[in-house]
Motif scaffolding. Sequence first.
Motif, PDB file in Angstrom:
ATOM      1  N   GLU A 277      72.127  69.243  14.224  1.00 43.72           N
ATOM      2  CA  GLU A 277      72.486  68.457  15.410  1.00 43.72           C
ATOM      3  C   GLU A 277      72.866  69.396  16.557  1.00 43.72           C
ATOM      4  O   GLU A 277      73.643  70.338  16.361  1.00 43.72           O
ATOM      5  CB  GLU A 277      73.663  67.526  15.098  1.00 43.72           C
ATOM      6  CG  GLU A 277      73.911  66.543  16.209  1.00 43.72           C
ATOM      7  CD  GLU A 277      75.117  65.642  15.933  1.00 43.72           C
ATOM      8  OE1 GLU A 277      74.936  64.423  15.965  1.00 43.72           O
ATOM      9  OE2 GLU A 277      76.222  66.162  15.706  1.00 43.72           O
ATOM     10  N   ILE A 278      72.306  69.121  17.710  1.00 45.75           N
ATOM     11  CA  ILE A 278      72.641  69.893  18.912  1.00 45.75           C
ATOM     12  C   ILE A 278      72.881  68.891  20.047  1.00 45.75           C
ATOM     13  O   ILE A 278      72.701  67.681  19.852  1.00 45.75           O
ATOM     14  CB  ILE A 278      71.501  70.872  19.315  1.00 45.75           C
ATOM     15  CG1 ILE A 278      70.141  70.175  19.344  1.00 45.75           C
ATOM     16  CG2 ILE A 278      71.418  72.042  18.339  1.00 45.75           C
ATOM     17  CD1 ILE A 278      69.731  69.556  20.532  1.00 45.75           C
TER      18      ILE A 278
ATOM     19  N   VAL B 222      69.343  60.776  28.885  1.00 43.21           N
ATOM     20  CA  VAL B 222      69.245  60.845  27.415  1.00 43.21           C
ATOM     21  C   VAL B 222      69.649  62.253  26.956  1.00 43.21           C
ATOM     22  O   VAL B 222      69.073  62.803  26.024  1.00 43.21           O
ATOM     23  CB  VAL B 222      67.827  60.459  26.899  1.00 43.21           C
ATOM     24  CG1 VAL B 222      67.630  58.967  26.919  1.00 43.21           C
ATOM     25  CG2 VAL B 222      66.726  61.174  27.688  1.00 43.21           C
ATOM     26  N   LEU B 223      70.647  62.783  27.641  1.00 43.71           N
ATOM     27  CA  LEU B 223      71.204  64.085  27.252  1.00 43.71           C
ATOM     28  C   LEU B 223      72.367  63.806  26.305  1.00 43.71           C
ATOM     29  O   LEU B 223      73.475  63.479  26.735  1.00 43.71           O
ATOM     30  CB  LEU B 223      71.649  64.841  28.516  1.00 43.71           C
ATOM     31  CG  LEU B 223      72.343  66.195  28.360  1.00 43.71           C
ATOM     32  CD1 LEU B 223      71.591  67.111  27.415  1.00 43.71           C
ATOM     33  CD2 LEU B 223      72.497  66.864  29.722  1.00 43.71           C
ATOM     34  N   VAL B 224      72.074  63.895  25.007  1.00 43.66           N
ATOM     35  CA  VAL B 224      73.007  63.406  23.981  1.00 43.66           C
ATOM     36  C   VAL B 224      72.976  64.324  22.753  1.00 43.66           C
ATOM     37  O   VAL B 224      72.149  65.230  22.678  1.00 43.66           O
ATOM     38  CB  VAL B 224      72.596  61.981  23.518  1.00 43.66           C
ATOM     39  CG1 VAL B 224      72.793  60.963  24.620  1.00 43.66           C
ATOM     40  CG2 VAL B 224      71.145  61.967  23.023  1.00 43.66           C
ATOM     41  N   ARG B 225      73.866  64.054  21.809  1.00 44.93           N
ATOM     42  CA  ARG B 225      73.748  64.704  20.500  1.00 44.93           C
ATOM     43  C   ARG B 225      72.478  64.185  19.837  1.00 44.93           C
ATOM     44  O   ARG B 225      72.251  62.972  19.796  1.00 44.93           O
ATOM     45  CB  ARG B 225      74.922  64.325  19.600  1.00 44.93           C
ATOM     46  CG  ARG B 225      76.195  65.000  19.966  1.00 44.93           C
ATOM     47  CD  ARG B 225      77.252  64.651  18.942  1.00 44.93           C
ATOM     48  NE  ARG B 225      78.535  65.199  19.354  1.00 44.93           N
ATOM     49  CZ  ARG B 225      79.428  65.712  18.514  1.00 44.93           C
ATOM     50  NH1 ARG B 225      79.188  65.742  17.211  1.00 44.93           N
ATOM     51  NH2 ARG B 225      80.575  66.181  18.956  1.00 44.93           N
ATOM     52  N   ARG B 226      71.672  65.048  19.301  1.00 44.96           N
ATOM     53  CA  ARG B 226      70.440  64.622  18.626  1.00 44.96           C
ATOM     54  C   ARG B 226      69.962  65.754  17.723  1.00 44.96           C
ATOM     55  O   ARG B 226      70.396  66.904  17.878  1.00 44.96           O
ATOM     56  CB  ARG B 226      69.358  64.263  19.632  1.00 44.96           C
ATOM     57  CG  ARG B 226      68.925  65.447  20.493  1.00 44.96           C
ATOM     58  CD  ARG B 226      67.679  65.171  21.288  1.00 44.96           C
ATOM     59  NE  ARG B 226      67.910  64.434  22.517  1.00 44.96           N
ATOM     60  CZ  ARG B 226      67.207  63.356  22.864  1.00 44.96           C
ATOM     61  NH1 ARG B 226      66.258  62.907  22.065  1.00 44.96           N
ATOM     62  NH2 ARG B 226      67.437  62.752  24.020  1.00 44.96           N
TER      63      ARG B 226
ATOM     64  N   CYS C 236      69.498  72.138  26.660  1.00 44.58           N
ATOM     65  CA  CYS C 236      69.744  72.286  25.221  1.00 44.58           C
ATOM     66  C   CYS C 236      70.933  73.208  25.062  1.00 44.58           C
ATOM     67  O   CYS C 236      70.944  74.315  25.610  1.00 44.58           O
ATOM     68  CB  CYS C 236      68.523  72.900  24.537  1.00 44.58           C
ATOM     69  SG  CYS C 236      68.840  73.322  22.800  1.00 44.58           S
ATOM     70  N   TYR C 237      71.942  72.730  24.358  1.00 44.13           N
ATOM     71  CA  TYR C 237      73.029  73.622  23.955  1.00 44.13           C
ATOM     72  C   TYR C 237      72.887  73.805  22.451  1.00 44.13           C
ATOM     73  O   TYR C 237      73.061  72.860  21.678  1.00 44.13           O
ATOM     74  CB  TYR C 237      74.407  73.028  24.316  1.00 44.13           C
ATOM     75  CG  TYR C 237      75.514  74.017  23.997  1.00 44.13           C
ATOM     76  CD1 TYR C 237      75.842  75.025  24.901  1.00 44.13           C
ATOM     77  CD2 TYR C 237      76.159  73.995  22.768  1.00 44.13           C
ATOM     78  CE1 TYR C 237      76.812  75.971  24.591  1.00 44.13           C
ATOM     79  CE2 TYR C 237      77.135  74.939  22.456  1.00 44.13           C
ATOM     80  CZ  TYR C 237      77.447  75.927  23.368  1.00 44.13           C
ATOM     81  OH  TYR C 237      78.394  76.868  23.058  1.00 44.13           O
ATOM     82  N   SER C 238      72.538  75.007  22.031  1.00 49.28           N
ATOM     83  CA  SER C 238      72.188  75.214  20.623  1.00 49.28           C
ATOM     84  C   SER C 238      73.378  75.661  19.779  1.00 49.28           C
ATOM     85  O   SER C 238      73.221  75.953  18.594  1.00 49.28           O
ATOM     86  CB  SER C 238      71.043  76.230  20.516  1.00 49.28           C
ATOM     87  OG  SER C 238      71.427  77.457  21.107  1.00 49.28           O
TER      88      SER C 238
ATOM     89  N   GLU D  81      80.314  69.980  20.052  1.00 47.54           N
ATOM     90  CA  GLU D  81      81.549  69.725  20.819  1.00 47.54           C
ATOM     91  C   GLU D  81      81.547  70.565  22.098  1.00 47.54           C
ATOM     92  O   GLU D  81      81.790  70.069  23.204  1.00 47.54           O
ATOM     93  CB  GLU D  81      82.810  70.088  19.993  1.00 47.54           C
ATOM     94  CG  GLU D  81      83.064  69.196  18.795  1.00 47.54           C
ATOM     95  CD  GLU D  81      82.093  69.450  17.632  1.00 47.54           C
ATOM     96  OE1 GLU D  81      81.551  70.578  17.549  1.00 47.54           O
ATOM     97  OE2 GLU D  81      81.853  68.520  16.833  1.00 47.54           O
ATOM     98  N   GLU D  82      81.243  71.844  21.937  1.00 44.75           N
ATOM     99  CA  GLU D  82      81.206  72.743  23.100  1.00 44.75           C
ATOM    100  C   GLU D  82      80.084  72.315  24.052  1.00 44.75           C
ATOM    101  O   GLU D  82      80.246  72.322  25.276  1.00 44.75           O
ATOM    102  CB  GLU D  82      80.968  74.184  22.582  1.00 44.75           C
ATOM    103  CG  GLU D  82      81.100  75.274  23.616  1.00 44.75           C
ATOM    104  CD  GLU D  82      82.467  75.314  24.305  1.00 44.75           C
ATOM    105  OE1 GLU D  82      83.463  74.830  23.727  1.00 44.75           O
ATOM    106  OE2 GLU D  82      82.506  75.803  25.457  1.00 44.75           O
ATOM    107  N   GLY D  83      78.939  71.936  23.479  1.00 47.37           N
ATOM    108  CA  GLY D  83      77.794  71.511  24.280  1.00 47.37           C
ATOM    109  C   GLY D  83      78.141  70.316  25.159  1.00 47.37           C
ATOM    110  O   GLY D  83      77.785  70.277  26.338  1.00 47.37           O
TER     111      GLY D  83
END
Length: 471
Positions: A221-222, A307-311, A282-284, A288-290
């Motif tokens: 998950e990112i 649609v910038l979400v956890r996925r 993308c925060y890889s 939480e930090e992302g």
Amino acid sequence: MRAKTLDGREIDLKQDALDGLKLRLKGPVLVPGDPGYEESRTVWNAMIDRRPAVVARCLGVADVIACVQFARANDLLLCIKSGGHNIAGLATADGALMLDMSLMRGVWVDPRRKVAHAQAGCLLGDVDRETQLHGLAAVLGFVSLTGITGLTLGGGFGYLTRRWGWTSDNVVGMDVVTADGRLVRASAEENADLFWGLRGGGGNFGVVTGIDYALYPVGPEIVGGVVAWPASEATRVLELYRTIAESAPPELTLVLLMRPAPPAPWLPKEMHGKPIVAVLACYSGSPEEGEKLVAPIKAFGKPVGDVLVRRPYAQLQSLLDGTQPKGRRYYWKSEYLPRIEPALCAKVIAHAARIPSPHSAVALFQLDGALNRLDEAHSPVGNRDAGYVLNLAGAWEQACDDAANIAWAREAWNDLKAFSTGGNYVNFLTEDEGPERFAAALGKGLQRLAEVKAKWDPQNVFRTNRNIAPV
Ligand SMILES: Cc1cc2nc3c(=O)[nH]c(=O)nc-3n(C[C@H](O)[C@H](O)[C@H](O)COP(=O)(O)OP(=O)(O)OC[C@H]3O[C@@H](n4cnc5c(N)ncnc54)[C@H](O)[C@@H]3O)c2cc1C
């Protein structure tokens, strides 16, 4: 049947010779008229329309060796297709024997060593699918349907590049069938000169049959996705993009897109076809930090879609697939930029406003980070000063619209190239871009590449590519 020799002469390829090839191969051998020939011979960009004499759909290394030996014995022109995504159509050639690698799509992951072995016909999504089972990822590109081999041989960049460099910086080894039909290993320990050449010098040295990639912990998950605003907000959004990108940690990669809105379900129907500005992120690292880092993007102005979400990381990797189908007409112009300057932003907005097709886009991909830290001579990709890639990506449906769409990309490029580092991405070069553009794409590596070419392919058997003359 008519075929072409290495130096371009037309010859008659006899039926018994072809029957001999069929007997030696495990995979199917196709000629014009056979079921599957049309699908194999066509590439992603419909501007390219070439007809190989024979298509060999290789099923393994032994098939590849048989094809190379057959081509040499009959003096045939060879071309190699892995994903067929090269915009210049380098995978296909009139009258050639095409090695179609697209049936070789196995991936084996060693989670302990953090290495994946991928066969040359894999698409990016094949590798992500298997590596993500272990919470690992290779450094690949943004569209899951792209071929891994052409991408890697030209450098390769994506959401993980800021952390770990070009895709080719993260190759541990390759298996290669040489011009004399031998299978060799290219790595830091074995045939180091060949290994160096393959990490940016394209398909000049042999047929790659498999690639070993270093893997890194990513996801599953990112935080990733896209936020879009009407193009009327472009000045402010570009400034936001510039500011956040400049201070972003390597785990965060941002892409800016300006284009007519695609008919995506996450965008309201009334926006479809209307000009938008969008930031892909993308925060890889940890989600939480992302979430903290992308919060200012999500909170900015009044987005028309978010649609910038956890996925899952693998899902993010295919988010753009629907916008880049095989079979449209495509024409790109690209440059590396050292940074985003306010003057560039104003011009980007002006050129985006003149896009003549609903499918075209101006894209700014963020790079810098790890790739800037390696020495220019580390691999032939060079361009270690690149901070961003600008791509003027023309895409349309009908041949009658070629002139208008090509003119748009060329005019915008003429105006924007003043902001370039002087380099461009070899894998984004179109068919009409000549030796100067190729030389600019490879920076200082050309002379050394010519020496590697002379050693591994002195007769220039592998020439249907951005060709390096042996010296
Ligand atoms: C929709 C789309 C998205 C893209 N996104 C990105 C991205 O995010 N990042 C990025 O870096 N690039 C990206 N690219 C560019 C991409 O890197 C190139 O198109 C690349 O050529 C794709 O590899 P392929 O295997 O499909 O190439 P092909 O078209 O199959 O081949 C291209 C060249 O590689 C040679 N080659 C192919 N297979 C072999 C082999 N097995 N052995 C030796 N030589 C071989 C061929 O001879 C030919 O010269 C994208 C392209 C497209 C069309």
